[in-house]
Design an enzyme around this catalytic site. Structure first.
Site, PDB file in Angstrom:
ATOM      1  CB  CYS A   1      18.377 -53.605  -8.733  1.00 54.17           C
ATOM      2  SG  CYS A   1      16.889 -53.325  -9.806  1.00 54.17           S
TER       3      CYS A   1
ATOM      4  NE  ARG B   1      19.136 -46.627 -18.693  1.00 54.63           N
ATOM      5  CZ  ARG B   1      20.332 -45.935 -19.159  1.00 54.63           C
ATOM      6  NH1 ARG B   1      19.977 -45.160 -20.018  1.00 54.63           N
ATOM      7  NH2 ARG B   1      21.566 -45.942 -18.727  1.00 54.63           N
TER       8      ARG B   1
ATOM      9  CD  GLU C   1       8.253 -54.064 -15.497  1.00 57.70           C
ATOM     10  OE1 GLU C   1       8.599 -53.208 -15.834  1.00 57.70           O
ATOM     11  OE2 GLU C   1       7.751 -53.815 -13.994  1.00 57.70           O
ATOM     12  CB  SER C   2      10.604 -56.450 -11.122  1.00 60.53           C
ATOM     13  OG  SER C   2      10.168 -54.977 -10.996  1.00 60.53           O
TER      14      SER C   2
ATOM     15  CD1 TRP D   1      22.566 -53.504 -14.790  1.00 59.54           C
ATOM     16  CD2 TRP D   1      23.739 -53.387 -12.882  1.00 59.54           C
ATOM     17  NE1 TRP D   1      21.737 -52.905 -13.683  1.00 59.54           N
ATOM     18  CE2 TRP D   1      22.336 -52.795 -12.767  1.00 59.54           C
ATOM     19  CE3 TRP D   1      24.704 -53.550 -11.605  1.00 59.54           C
ATOM     20  CZ2 TRP D   1      21.936 -52.105 -11.491  1.00 59.54           C
ATOM     21  CZ3 TRP D   1      23.899 -53.068 -10.685  1.00 59.54           C
ATOM     22  CH2 TRP D   1      22.781 -52.156 -10.251  1.00 59.54           C
TER      23      TRP D   1
ATOM     24  CB  THR E   1      17.021 -52.974 -16.707  1.00 55.06           C
ATOM     25  OG1 THR E   1      15.874 -53.459 -17.607  1.00 55.06           O
ATOM     26  CG2 THR E   1      16.991 -51.370 -17.212  1.00 55.06           C
TER      27      THR E   1
HETATM   28  N1  LIG Z   1      10.869 -51.739 -14.854  1.00 60.11           N
HETATM   29  C1  LIG Z   1      11.996 -52.474 -14.553  1.00 60.11           C
HETATM   30  C2  LIG Z   1      13.275 -51.445 -13.902  1.00 60.11           C
HETATM   31  C3  LIG Z   1      14.291 -52.272 -13.868  1.00 60.11           C
HETATM   32  C4  LIG Z   1      15.651 -51.083 -13.557  1.00 60.11           C
HETATM   33  O1  LIG Z   1      15.318 -49.899 -13.894  1.00 60.11           O
HETATM   34  N2  LIG Z   1      16.648 -51.434 -13.219  1.00 60.11           N
HETATM   35  C5  LIG Z   1      17.800 -50.717 -12.969  1.00 60.11           C
HETATM   36  C6  LIG Z   1      18.594 -51.134 -11.723  1.00 60.11           C
HETATM   37  S1  LIG Z   1      17.729 -50.438 -10.085  1.00 60.11           S
HETATM   38  C7  LIG Z   1      18.780 -50.996 -13.965  1.00 60.11           C
HETATM   39  O2  LIG Z   1      19.213 -52.212 -14.276  1.00 60.11           O
HETATM   40  N3  LIG Z   1      19.216 -49.765 -14.625  1.00 60.11           N
HETATM   41  C8  LIG Z   1      20.143 -50.041 -15.430  1.00 60.11           C
HETATM   42  C9  LIG Z   1      20.433 -48.792 -16.470  1.00 60.11           C
HETATM   43  O3  LIG Z   1      19.297 -48.000 -16.404  1.00 60.11           O
HETATM   44  O4  LIG Z   1      21.318 -48.375 -17.237  1.00 60.11           O
HETATM   45  C10 LIG Z   1      11.601 -53.488 -13.616  1.00 60.11           C
HETATM   46  O5  LIG Z   1      10.746 -53.278 -12.691  1.00 60.11           O
HETATM   47  O6  LIG Z   1      12.075 -54.650 -13.451  1.00 60.11           O
END
Ligand SMILES: N[C@@H](CCC(=O)N[C@@H](CS)C(=O)NCC(=O)O)C(=O)O
Length: 364
Positions: A100, A169, A187-188, A133, A171
């Protein structure tokens, strides 16, 4: 393990579900008295609410016009002195995927700031299936880890542990707090700001003085982030996840006009903001390093490649990768390629992971 739990009715009325390895994921009920049931606890016991519409990316809905819109992150607390989440060693844990880009931002900054002991890291398996994940216990993969805190099988178990009513989600990345047993932040862009400054008074001087968001350059960095995120970082996703020709074409043109601007900006320079590495470099780099191996093919961003079409961006990317361990050590091309090509079956139904490009990243 057998434990007695008091649980609300809805949490044991869920449907049977099969995880990606074909295992039954409903907890087995072994008795029921006065609302107290004995549940044979599997690590999936916390996930009996049906959250599949959030965990299965292949079922993700696009907007009416076929464009992809990313949901905002919801855990947005800050680690700060005197706050609910104080900067303490041994308290927090960072969950990431090497695949990611947003998680890779946090890995890079963690290492640049020397925060390894403050934030032990757990890496999920890159194959994101219908439960989201998985940890290595649910899907063994080289360099993926089990969940050391709770033995969870999937990231979603931790989100539901933090908030059983969580809607959103599941994430990565996110920071777990072992004192309040919750997610501090997912939030990264905010996690890297915390890493940049919240622990400075506990770090050795050489690490404390690393400043990726210096006061004097903030306006310049903010201005870059403001267009690099929608046009490039999220732009590639908007091209790849578009579900109409029109939405795709609009998105892909934005990506390449963003890259054209960056190519000009980086001409003759080592960093985006003159003379020094900043968070703007970190935030852009994680997308660029995935571009040739993944986004050109999988997300159809194929006007050209970085190596063939953007010599200045390519030089900047290679220098950071080959000369700065924080970048190279946070990058795992096997996880990156496997994740995208395997996980998004709505785009790549065969789940075949392409062999190239060769090399994945060019030498200096
Ligand atoms: N806004 C979040 C976005 C994080 C994100 O979208 N991560 C993705 C992986 S690249 C994720 O875990 N997606 C899982 C999903 O949407 O089910 C950040 O920047 O931390």
């Amino acid at each position: 393990m057998l434990r007695s739990l008091s649980v609300p009715r809805r949490s044991y009325s869920g449907v049977l579900r099969i995880n990606q390895l074909g295992r039954l994921t409903r907890p087995s009920l072994t008795g029921l008295t006065n609302g107290v049931i004995a549940i044979r606890l599997s690590s999936t016991a916390t996930m009996s609410r049906d959250t599949s519409h959030y965990s299965d990316i292949s079922k993700m809905k696009s907007s009416a016009d076929g464009s992809f819109n990313r949901l905002a992150s919801t855990f947005r607390e800050f680690i700060k002195p005197g706050g609910k989440f104080a900067p303490e060693k041994g308290r927090y844990h960072l969950y990431v995927s090497y695949a990611c880009p947003w998680a890779t931002r946090t890995l890079i900054v963690r290492k640049l700031k020397g925060l390894e002991e403050f934030f032990p890291v757990t890496v999920v398996s890159p194959r994101m299936g219908n439960n989201g994940w998985p940890f290595s216990t649910a899907d063994a993969f080289p360099n993926a880890d089990p969940d050391p805190l709770f033995g969870s099988s999937h990231v979603k178990d931790l989100y539901l542990r933090a908030n059983p009513d969580y809607e959103g989600r599941f994430t990565v990345p996110f920071i777990w707090d072992t004192v309040h047993n919750t997610i501090v932040n997912n939030e990264s862009s905010e996690i890297i700001r915390m890493f940049n400054s919240a622990f400075n008074d506990q770090l050795p001087a050489d690490k404390a003085k690393v400043d990726l968001y210096p006061e004097a350059k903030r306006a310049e960095i903010d201005e870059l982030n403001e267009w690099i995120y929608p046009e490039i970082n999220n732009g590639v996703y908007r091209a790849g996840f578009a579900t109409t020709q029109e939405a795709y074409e609009k998105a892909v043109h934005i990506v390449f006009s963003g890259l054209d601007k960056v190519e000009k900006l980086l001409t003759g320079k080592d960093y985006l903001v003159d003379g020094q590495l900043s968070e703007a470099d970190v935030r852009l780099w994680v997308t660029i390093v995935r571009f040739d191996p993944v986004y050109v093919g999988h997300f159809k961003c194929n006007f050209t490649t970085i190596r063939d079409g953007y010599p200045e961006i390519n030089r900047w990317m290679k220098q950071l990768y080959w000369k700065n361990a924080a970048f190279k050590d946070s990058t795992n091309f096997e996880h990156i390629k496997t994740h995208y090509y395997w996980s998004h079956s709505q785009i790549n139904g065969t789940r075949i992971v392409p062999f190239g490009p060769i090399p994945t990243i060019q030498p200096l």
